[in-house]
Design an enzyme around this catalytic site. Structure first.
Site, mmCIF file in Angstrom:
data_model
loop_
_atom_site.group_PDB
_atom_site.id
_atom_site.type_symbol
_atom_site.label_atom_id
_atom_site.label_comp_id
_atom_site.label_asym_id
_atom_site.label_seq_id
_atom_site.Cartn_x
_atom_site.Cartn_y
_atom_site.Cartn_z
ATOM 1 C CB CYS A 85 47.394 -20.381 0.042
ATOM 2 S SG CYS A 85 46.192 -19.341 -0.810
ATOM 3 C CD GLN B 248 56.089 -20.030 0.158
ATOM 4 O OE1 GLN B 248 55.268 -20.929 0.232
ATOM 5 N NE2 GLN B 248 56.941 -19.779 1.144
ATOM 6 C CB ALA C 88 46.204 -13.010 5.121
ATOM 7 C CB VAL D 124 66.831 -26.249 13.436
ATOM 8 C CG1 VAL D 124 66.426 -27.001 14.694
ATOM 9 C CG2 VAL D 124 67.402 -24.886 13.790
ATOM 10 C CE LYS E 72 48.618 -25.762 8.725
ATOM 11 N NZ LYS E 72 48.952 -25.294 10.084
ATOM 12 C CB THR E 73 47.118 -17.198 4.533
ATOM 13 O OG1 THR E 73 46.578 -16.536 5.687
ATOM 14 C CG2 THR E 73 46.085 -18.133 3.940
ATOM 15 C CB CYS F 175 41.444 -17.195 1.021
ATOM 16 S SG CYS F 175 41.995 -18.336 -0.234
ATOM 17 C CG ASP G 297 52.419 -21.806 6.208
ATOM 18 O OD1 ASP G 297 51.527 -20.996 6.519
ATOM 19 O OD2 ASP G 297 52.988 -21.814 5.095
HETATM 20 C C1 LIG Z 1 50.941 -21.206 -4.453
HETATM 21 C C2 LIG Z 1 50.780 -20.460 -3.156
HETATM 22 C C3 LIG Z 1 49.857 -19.429 -3.065
HETATM 23 C C4 LIG Z 1 49.691 -18.731 -1.881
HETATM 24 N N1 LIG Z 1 48.811 -17.691 -1.848
HETATM 25 C C5 LIG Z 1 48.677 -16.968 -0.734
HETATM 26 C C6 LIG Z 1 47.839 -15.807 -0.707
HETATM 27 O O1 LIG Z 1 47.219 -15.453 -1.707
HETATM 28 N N2 LIG Z 1 47.744 -15.104 0.437
HETATM 29 C C7 LIG Z 1 48.436 -15.454 1.574
HETATM 30 O O2 LIG Z 1 48.338 -14.774 2.581
HETATM 31 N N3 LIG Z 1 49.240 -16.551 1.598
HETATM 32 C C8 LIG Z 1 49.379 -17.308 0.477
HETATM 33 N N4 LIG Z 1 50.225 -18.387 0.464
HETATM 34 C C9 LIG Z 1 50.766 -18.903 1.743
HETATM 35 C C10 LIG Z 1 51.993 -18.158 2.275
HETATM 36 O O3 LIG Z 1 53.001 -18.093 1.294
HETATM 37 C C11 LIG Z 1 52.496 -18.922 3.514
HETATM 38 O O4 LIG Z 1 51.409 -19.061 4.416
HETATM 39 C C12 LIG Z 1 53.639 -18.204 4.206
HETATM 40 O O5 LIG Z 1 54.749 -18.077 3.341
HETATM 41 C C13 LIG Z 1 54.041 -18.970 5.459
HETATM 42 O O6 LIG Z 1 55.100 -18.332 6.102
HETATM 43 P P1 LIG Z 1 56.077 -19.137 7.075
HETATM 44 O O7 LIG Z 1 57.046 -18.149 7.569
HETATM 45 O O8 LIG Z 1 55.296 -19.954 8.028
HETATM 46 O O9 LIG Z 1 56.806 -20.176 6.088
HETATM 47 P P2 LIG Z 1 57.742 -19.831 4.850
HETATM 48 O O10 LIG Z 1 57.486 -18.450 4.348
HETATM 49 O O11 LIG Z 1 57.555 -20.957 3.895
HETATM 50 O O12 LIG Z 1 59.216 -19.838 5.446
HETATM 51 C C14 LIG Z 1 59.771 -20.937 6.109
HETATM 52 C C15 LIG Z 1 61.274 -20.692 6.265
HETATM 53 O O13 LIG Z 1 61.805 -21.685 7.144
HETATM 54 C C16 LIG Z 1 63.049 -22.125 6.635
HETATM 55 N N5 LIG Z 1 63.334 -23.468 7.143
HETATM 56 C C17 LIG Z 1 62.761 -24.627 6.741
HETATM 57 N N6 LIG Z 1 63.305 -25.656 7.398
HETATM 58 C C18 LIG Z 1 64.236 -25.137 8.251
HETATM 59 C C19 LIG Z 1 65.134 -25.712 9.185
HETATM 60 N N7 LIG Z 1 65.222 -27.029 9.369
HETATM 61 N N8 LIG Z 1 65.931 -24.894 9.917
HETATM 62 C C20 LIG Z 1 65.868 -23.541 9.727
HETATM 63 N N9 LIG Z 1 65.051 -22.953 8.836
HETATM 64 C C21 LIG Z 1 64.241 -23.746 8.101
HETATM 65 C C22 LIG Z 1 62.865 -22.064 5.123
HETATM 66 O O14 LIG Z 1 64.120 -22.004 4.452
HETATM 67 C C23 LIG Z 1 62.025 -20.800 4.941
HETATM 68 O O15 LIG Z 1 62.845 -19.660 4.745
HETATM 69 C C24 LIG Z 1 50.453 -19.086 -0.729
HETATM 70 C C25 LIG Z 1 51.395 -20.126 -0.813
HETATM 71 C C26 LIG Z 1 51.572 -20.799 -2.016
HETATM 72 C C27 LIG Z 1 52.603 -21.902 -2.105
#
Ligand SMILES: Cc1cc2nc3c(=O)[nH]c(=O)nc-3n(C[C@H](O)[C@H](O)[C@H](O)COP(=O)(O)OP(=O)(O)OC[C@H]3O[C@@H](n4cnc5c(N)ncnc54)[C@H](O)[C@@H]3O)c2cc1C
Length: 423
Positions: free
Chosen positions: A161, A43, A335, A78, A332-333, A367, A324
């Site tokens: 982010c 993302q 990083a 889930v 929330k990143t 960031c 996140d």
């Molecule tokens: C436009 C944008 C720019 C960004 N820029 C940056 C940046 O420059 N630097 C940085 O560090 N971060 C950045 N981020 C943020 C970063 O992408 C997120 O913080 C990171 O992806 C969070 O990881 P996560 O594993 O918590 O969630 P995610 O990577 O979103 O993964 C969540 C997973 O959970 C699964 N899931 C959801 N619901 C269920 C369920 N009910 N049961 C089982 N599985 C489920 C989903 O399918 C998904 O695979 C950015 C995000 C966006 C949208």
């Protein structure tokens, strides 16, 4: 198999990093990963897609190629946590039990909290980089803009982010500056925050940038509706920026901004016409977390309640959470996840072995904010909102090397090292 020693909910950035790191420490662990998604997204590059410098296709890969070997992928969503029974329920009523649980299903995008947005997103000159499908449309809008009113929004809730709503605005302004049309662009930043950036040292750089690009900033503003037909954005605000005050005092019949009430004790309701709009929706914990026993009752956005240092659930000691979806007061990143994952791994293994939980997450997040094409400020900080710079130079100064880090090095690291637990 319906029982796992360690069950991970969500195979995104956090889930896959933590699974890989656990297996590198102990290859005999039995780990299940529950995630219904067939695709995995990088993302952070969606900002670059919206700015026309990254191919959207390179942000999406088959999840099957990244699920760590020696784990079991359960392709289900889930729906319910039964923490007293060490059980989760899935959408097809499947029950899975565990000894230890790691919760990381990311954050929920609440598009429907802005009236009209869902219906109009991706058309009518309204886009968002927060969506795989619409990020390329942002670039169409920026590239084809010939001047007029451009609006960029940032919601009142915490988001993934926090920099992304304004990163794309600086790149758009730089593009229009180089194209020679910036003086014909009326650029508005409508933000639910009260400052441009929470860490003063980095905010100084951004304040200069806002002034250089002539961006009109409206803080404390809550976007309530976006109408694609009339190209109108409505928001509530207590603080009217000087720019809007001037606009209203000189209101011409041909003008496009209206204000409905202006009582100091009430929110003023403002409507503004635009030619293009980049929007970011309010965000909250996924509903199945909000409706569960794992949530933080004191937090209206329903995040998982954890100890912000150990990442262990405050009430259920065999549950950890990261990424996140938690109530840790960090940015929330991805990083942040790089620093959270080793803490979860170390503390979970300590718990399994009956040892004290000694690893501690300090709230580190980063960031990377592009200030123009080819230059970027890498803002790094922790829970204290003080700079925590990695490099031996002043990171508040935008640099080409940091742009290369964001556009080339980090995407490679993500797919090849971070998800594999080696970076
Ligand atoms: C436009 C944008 C720019 C960004 N820029 C940056 C940046 O420059 N630097 C940085 O560090 N971060 C950045 N981020 C943020 C970063 O992408 C997120 O913080 C990171 O992806 C969070 O990881 P996560 O594993 O918590 O969630 P995610 O990577 O979103 O993964 C969540 C997973 O959970 C699964 N899931 C959801 N619901 C269920 C369920 N009910 N049961 C089982 N599985 C489920 C989903 O399918 C998904 O695979 C950015 C995000 C966006 C949208």
């Amino acid at each position: 198999m319906n029982h796992f020693q360690i069950l991970i909910i969500g195979g995104g950035n956090a889930g896959l990093s933590v699974a890989s790191q656990l297996l590198l420490k102990n290859k005999n662990l039995t780990i299940g990963i529950v995630d219904p998604a067939e695709k995995h997204y990088y993302q952070p590059a969606w900002t670059l897609v919206g700015a026309g410098v990254f191919d959207i296709k390179d942000t999406e890969k088959d999840q099957s190629n990244y699920i760590p070997k020696n784990t079991t992928w359960i392709k289900e969503a889930v729906t319910t946590f039964l923490p007293e029974k060490n059980t989760v329920l899935c959408s097809n009523d499947k029950e899975i039990t565990y000894d230890y649980l790691i919760v990381c299903p990311g954050i929920q995008l609440d598009w429907d909290k802005i009236d009209g947005l869902k219906e109009t997103l991706g058309k009518n000159e309204i886009s968002s980089n927060y969506n795989f499908k619409t990020a390329p449309y942002t670039w169409e809008l920026i590239k084809n803009f010939k001047g007029g009113t451009a609006v960029f929004t940032n919601p009142t809730t915490p988001i993934k982010c926090g920099g992304a709503p304004h990163k794309i605005m600086y790149l758009a302004c730089d593009y229009w500056l180089k194209k020679g049309i910036l003086d014909q662009c009326d650029v508005h930043y409508i933000s639910g925050a009260s400052v441009i950036f929470g860490v003063p040292e980095y905010a100084e750089t951004l304040k200069k940038l806002v002034s250089k690009y002539g961006i009109k900033v409206h803080f404390g503003a809550n976007v309530t509706a976006i109408n694609g037909g009339t190209k109108t954005i409505s928001f509530e605000t207590k603080e009217l920026s000087k720019d809007l005050e001037n606009k209203f005092s000189n209101l011409q019949t041909s003008d496009y901004a209206i204000i409905e009430n202006k009582n100091e004790d009430l929110f003023s309701k403002v409507s503004l016409n635009f030619d293009i709009c980049h929007t970011v929706p309010p965000q909250s914990a996924p509903d199945f977390i909000k409706n569960s026993l794992l949530k933080d009752d004191k937090n209206p956005l329903g995040y998982v309640e954890i100890d912000k240092n150990t990442m262990q659930h405050s009430r259920y000691k065999n549950i950890f959470s990261l990424g996140d979806c938690t109530n840790a007061p960090c940015s929330k990143t991805g990083a942040a996840i790089r620093k959270q994952a080793p803490v979860v791994v170390q503390n979970l293994l300590a718990l399994i072995n009956g040892m004290p939980l000694n690893a501690s997450y300090d709230g580190y997040s980063a960031c990377p904010i592009p200030t123009q094409y080819g230059k970027l400020m890498l803002a790094e900080f922790d829970y204290s909102n003080k700079p925590k710079m990695t490099f031996p130079f002043d990171q508040a100064k935008p640099r080409w090397t940091m742009w290369i880090l964001k556009t080339k090095i980090l995407p490679w690291l993500y797919w090849n090292k971070i998800l594999k637990g080696t970076a």
